[in-house]
Design a protein around this motif. Sequence first.
Motif, PDB file in Angstrom:
ATOM      1  N   THR A  80       0.836  -1.205   0.000  1.00 61.79           N
ATOM      2  CA  THR A  80       0.000   0.000   0.000  1.00 61.79           C
ATOM      3  C   THR A  80       0.866   1.249   0.000  1.00 61.79           C
ATOM      4  O   THR A  80       1.769   1.385   0.832  1.00 61.79           O
ATOM      5  N   THR A  81       0.585   2.142  -0.936  1.00 60.41           N
ATOM      6  CA  THR A  81       1.339   3.388  -1.078  1.00 60.41           C
ATOM      7  C   THR A  81       0.422   4.580  -0.848  1.00 60.41           C
ATOM      8  O   THR A  81      -0.673   4.654  -1.420  1.00 60.41           O
ATOM      9  N   HIS A  82       0.873   5.522  -0.009  1.00 61.28           N
ATOM     10  CA  HIS A  82       0.132   6.751   0.245  1.00 61.28           C
ATOM     11  C   HIS A  82       0.898   7.919  -0.376  1.00 61.28           C
ATOM     12  O   HIS A  82       2.002   8.251   0.055  1.00 61.28           O
ATOM     13  N   MET A  83       0.296   8.532  -1.392  1.00 62.29           N
ATOM     14  CA  MET A  83       0.926   9.642  -2.095  1.00 62.29           C
ATOM     15  C   MET A  83       0.471  10.943  -1.445  1.00 62.29           C
ATOM     16  O   MET A  83      -0.487  11.594  -1.860  1.00 62.29           O
ATOM     17  N   LYS A  84       1.184  11.308  -0.394  1.00 58.40           N
ATOM     18  CA  LYS A  84       0.801  12.456   0.425  1.00 58.40           C
ATOM     19  C   LYS A  84       1.152  13.790  -0.231  1.00 58.40           C
ATOM     20  O   LYS A  84       0.431  14.773  -0.102  1.00 58.40           O
ATOM     21  N   GLY A  85       2.301  13.836  -0.912  1.00 56.55           N
ATOM     22  CA  GLY A  85       2.774  15.097  -1.463  1.00 56.55           C
ATOM     23  C   GLY A  85       2.273  15.347  -2.869  1.00 56.55           C
ATOM     24  O   GLY A  85       2.181  14.435  -3.696  1.00 56.55           O
ATOM     25  N   SER A  86       1.962  16.580  -3.185  1.00 49.80           N
ATOM     26  CA  SER A  86       1.515  16.934  -4.530  1.00 49.80           C
ATOM     27  C   SER A  86       2.654  16.736  -5.535  1.00 49.80           C
ATOM     28  O   SER A  86       3.827  16.904  -5.217  1.00 49.80           O
ATOM     29  N   GLY A  87       2.262  16.362  -6.766  1.00 50.99           N
ATOM     30  CA  GLY A  87       3.242  16.197  -7.832  1.00 50.99           C
ATOM     31  C   GLY A  87       4.064  14.932  -7.747  1.00 50.99           C
ATOM     32  O   GLY A  87       5.025  14.765  -8.500  1.00 50.99           O
ATOM     33  N   SER A  88       3.701  14.007  -6.874  1.00 48.42           N
ATOM     34  CA  SER A  88       4.487  12.771  -6.730  1.00 48.42           C
ATOM     35  C   SER A  88       4.078  11.734  -7.769  1.00 48.42           C
ATOM     36  O   SER A  88       3.004  11.802  -8.369  1.00 48.42           O
ATOM     37  N   ASN A  89       4.960  10.764  -7.957  1.00 46.92           N
ATOM     38  CA  ASN A  89       4.773   9.750  -8.990  1.00 46.92           C
ATOM     39  C   ASN A  89       5.114   8.389  -8.404  1.00 46.92           C
ATOM     40  O   ASN A  89       6.136   8.245  -7.732  1.00 46.92           O
ATOM     41  N   ALA A  90       4.282   7.382  -8.672  1.00 41.15           N
ATOM     42  CA  ALA A  90       4.546   6.029  -8.166  1.00 41.15           C
ATOM     43  C   ALA A  90       4.254   4.993  -9.236  1.00 41.15           C
ATOM     44  O   ALA A  90       3.210   5.056  -9.902  1.00 41.15           O
ATOM     45  N   ARG A  91       5.167   4.055  -9.397  1.00 44.29           N
ATOM     46  CA  ARG A  91       4.997   2.930 -10.314  1.00 44.29           C
ATOM     47  C   ARG A  91       5.152   1.650  -9.498  1.00 44.29           C
ATOM     48  O   ARG A  91       6.211   1.389  -8.925  1.00 44.29           O
ATOM     49  N   ILE A  92       4.092   0.846  -9.477  1.00 45.69           N
ATOM     50  CA  ILE A  92       4.079  -0.390  -8.703  1.00 45.69           C
ATOM     51  C   ILE A  92       3.984  -1.555  -9.688  1.00 45.69           C
ATOM     52  O   ILE A  92       3.029  -1.640 -10.463  1.00 45.69           O
ATOM     53  N   LYS A  93       4.972  -2.446  -9.636  1.00 44.19           N
ATOM     54  CA  LYS A  93       5.016  -3.572 -10.569  1.00 44.19           C
ATOM     55  C   LYS A  93       5.130  -4.874  -9.781  1.00 44.19           C
ATOM     56  O   LYS A  93       5.861  -4.936  -8.795  1.00 44.19           O
ATOM     57  N   GLY A  94       4.401  -5.889 -10.213  1.00 43.95           N
ATOM     58  CA  GLY A  94       4.445  -7.148  -9.484  1.00 43.95           C
ATOM     59  C   GLY A  94       4.339  -8.353 -10.385  1.00 43.95           C
ATOM     60  O   GLY A  94       3.686  -8.315 -11.435  1.00 43.95           O
ATOM     61  N   ILE A  95       4.998  -9.435  -9.964  1.00 42.78           N
ATOM     62  CA  ILE A  95       4.915 -10.724 -10.648  1.00 42.78           C
ATOM     63  C   ILE A  95       4.636 -11.795  -9.609  1.00 42.78           C
ATOM     64  O   ILE A  95       5.267 -11.818  -8.543  1.00 42.78           O
ATOM     65  N   THR A  96       3.686 -12.679  -9.904  1.00 46.52           N
ATOM     66  CA  THR A  96       3.510 -13.875  -9.097  1.00 46.52           C
ATOM     67  C   THR A  96       3.337 -15.070 -10.022  1.00 46.52           C
ATOM     68  O   THR A  96       2.697 -14.968 -11.071  1.00 46.52           O
ATOM     69  N   VAL A  97       3.945 -16.181  -9.647  1.00 49.20           N
ATOM     70  CA  VAL A  97       3.849 -17.421 -10.416  1.00 49.20           C
ATOM     71  C   VAL A  97       3.536 -18.538  -9.431  1.00 49.20           C
ATOM     72  O   VAL A  97       4.240 -18.715  -8.438  1.00 49.20           O
ATOM     73  N   GLY A  98       2.467 -19.286  -9.701  1.00 58.62           N
ATOM     74  CA  GLY A  98       2.059 -20.350  -8.795  1.00 58.62           C
ATOM     75  C   GLY A  98       2.119 -21.707  -9.455  1.00 58.62           C
ATOM     76  O   GLY A  98       1.829 -21.858 -10.643  1.00 58.62           O
ATOM     77  N   SER A  99       2.501 -22.708  -8.661  1.00 57.01           N
ATOM     78  CA  SER A  99       2.523 -24.089  -9.128  1.00 57.01           C
ATOM     79  C   SER A  99       2.098 -24.998  -7.992  1.00 57.01           C
ATOM     80  O   SER A  99       1.963 -24.548  -6.844  1.00 57.01           O
ATOM     81  N   GLY A 100       1.890 -26.277  -8.294  1.00 60.39           N
ATOM     82  CA  GLY A 100       1.463 -27.202  -7.257  1.00 60.39           C
ATOM     83  C   GLY A 100       0.124 -26.782  -6.682  1.00 60.39           C
ATOM     84  O   GLY A 100      -0.821 -26.482  -7.406  1.00 60.39           O
ATOM     85  N   GLU A 101       0.043 -26.720  -5.358  1.00 62.30           N
ATOM     86  CA  GLU A 101      -1.190 -26.316  -4.683  1.00 62.30           C
ATOM     87  C   GLU A 101      -1.016 -24.999  -3.936  1.00 62.30           C
ATOM     88  O   GLU A 101      -1.629 -24.768  -2.882  1.00 62.30           O
ATOM     89  N   GLU A 102      -0.193 -24.137  -4.455  1.00 61.95           N
ATOM     90  CA  GLU A 102       0.058 -22.842  -3.812  1.00 61.95           C
ATOM     91  C   GLU A 102      -1.218 -22.015  -3.721  1.00 61.95           C
ATOM     92  O   GLU A 102      -2.102 -22.102  -4.566  1.00 61.95           O
ATOM     93  N   ARG A 103      -1.257 -21.187  -2.670  1.00 62.44           N
ATOM     94  CA  ARG A 103      -2.360 -20.260  -2.481  1.00 62.44           C
ATOM     95  C   ARG A 103      -1.785 -18.882  -2.175  1.00 62.44           C
ATOM     96  O   ARG A 103      -0.879 -18.745  -1.354  1.00 62.44           O
ATOM     97  N   SER A 104      -2.317 -17.858  -2.823  1.00 56.33           N
ATOM     98  CA  SER A 104      -1.821 -16.503  -2.578  1.00 56.33           C
ATOM     99  C   SER A 104      -2.948 -15.493  -2.729  1.00 56.33           C
ATOM    100  O   SER A 104      -3.846 -15.655  -3.557  1.00 56.33           O
ATOM    101  N   ASN A 105      -2.881 -14.467  -1.891  1.00 52.49           N
ATOM    102  CA  ASN A 105      -3.801 -13.342  -1.982  1.00 52.49           C
ATOM    103  C   ASN A 105      -2.937 -12.085  -1.992  1.00 52.49           C
ATOM    104  O   ASN A 105      -2.249 -11.786  -1.014  1.00 52.49           O
ATOM    105  N   ILE A 106      -2.947 -11.358  -3.104  1.00 48.74           N
ATOM    106  CA  ILE A 106      -2.000 -10.269  -3.328  1.00 48.74           C
ATOM    107  C   ILE A 106      -2.765  -8.978  -3.616  1.00 48.74           C
ATOM    108  O   ILE A 106      -3.568  -8.910  -4.551  1.00 48.74           O
ATOM    109  N   THR A 107      -2.498  -7.970  -2.804  1.00 46.43           N
ATOM    110  CA  THR A 107      -3.159  -6.676  -2.954  1.00 46.43           C
ATOM    111  C   THR A 107      -2.126  -5.591  -3.214  1.00 46.43           C
ATOM    112  O   THR A 107      -1.127  -5.497  -2.499  1.00 46.43           O
ATOM    113  N   SER A 108      -2.375  -4.794  -4.237  1.00 48.53           N
ATOM    114  CA  SER A 108      -1.542  -3.622  -4.539  1.00 48.53           C
ATOM    115  C   SER A 108      -2.457  -2.405  -4.544  1.00 48.53           C
ATOM    116  O   SER A 108      -3.411  -2.352  -5.322  1.00 48.53           O
TER     117      SER A 108
END
Length: 433
Positions: A272-300
């Motif tokens: 979680t990103t909070h952009m408090k200041g004016s004129g700010s810039n944020a780039r959020i990038k994510g990769i997830t790869v699952g195999s077998g019986e993996e379980r994931s809950n991913i929030t951006s």
Amino acid sequence: MSIDMEQLFDRQAVTKLSQSQQEPKWMLEHRLKALEAASQLSLPKLQKTRIDHWNFTQFDPIRKEPAISSSRELPEEISRLISTDAGDAVFVQKNASPVFQSLPDTLASQGVIFTDISTAVREHEDLVKKYWMTAGGKADEHKLAALHTALVSGGAFLYVPRNVTVDLPFQALFWASGKGIGTFPYLLIVADNESELNVVANFVSDSESDAVINGAVEVFVGDQARVRIASLHTHGEQTTEVAYRRTVVGRDADLEWIVGDLNFGRTISDNTTHMKGSGSNARIKGITVGSGEERSNITSAVHHHGKATESDLVIRGVMKDQAQTILNGITKIEKGASQANGVQAEKVLMLSKEARGDANPILLIDENDVQAGHAASVGRVDPIQIFYLMSRGLSLREAERLVIFGFVSPVLDTIPFESLREQITHVIERKLG
């Protein structure tokens, strides 16, 4: 023998833990308040993910590990995750103990601090106290957040002063080793105004480990500062990891977060990103790869508070076998954040009929003069693409590999750290078999 944490860690045990790290009174009070909350709070309610049967509280007491004099003393599979050159800034924690750390004299002379949390609190108490757990997460948010606050063990503090630019990446490695352990690492990063820095944080466990990892990262990006952070998680298939990341971005600042949620076990990931200041810039990038019986809950999630702020979320997931993931993308534009621009795209590629992936784009807008957009898709490998590639002489496995890496390339190709790109590529290929 496993132990019920809620019985093991009473006020006396938490007090002893705090005293063993020579913490000031205010930190102990923080811990005890969170411990009390943990006994009353319930687990977080995650969309389409049942976690009531996951192991969050069964593990042996916190283990201390001996320090090492060189990163070359680490096992090969661990040491390859970091640079072993003498001139690098490196922090290594094994289970609950910082075991190795180095900071070049040239950086220390500029006022850069990169050390374990316990030392930072003793030697820079006012600075640490100013930022300690204030980036938006609350200890009383739910049971897992409260448990982390009460049981923080180890962690690192990174501070780069105003107008200081550091080109080489700071490297932090958090390593869970052995059976029946619990780790609660905390990484605090502060980039003062007009500073620049890069951080690579690895979270890893032994292949046989069944560790419970409940960690947090807090980042403060000062006005006109530029921060780039890459976080790679590769815990084993018997592990359960809870990873919370909270960032506050100042005026005209620039943030880039790159997250590889590549665990082989169970994962809760919240960035979680909070952009408090004016004129700010944020780039959020994510990769997830699952195999077998993996379980994931991913929030951006990105919250726009300042005016004329911009954010871009790009998340890619690949699922095979019986793996399941939930990808939540949240762009929240607060009242008063005029001229904000927030876009996001979550995509999931499924490689088998039994795999499951959900992509949930969410826009929450409380201001009129803004721009916002989202895209989401869930689908399987296009058989026409596979047929075309195989008609050019590639095997089925080679064709699928090209399609998959083409799918994640919007994230993978933009990672500025070559060593991290290689690590992620290696893990993806392991998962794909």
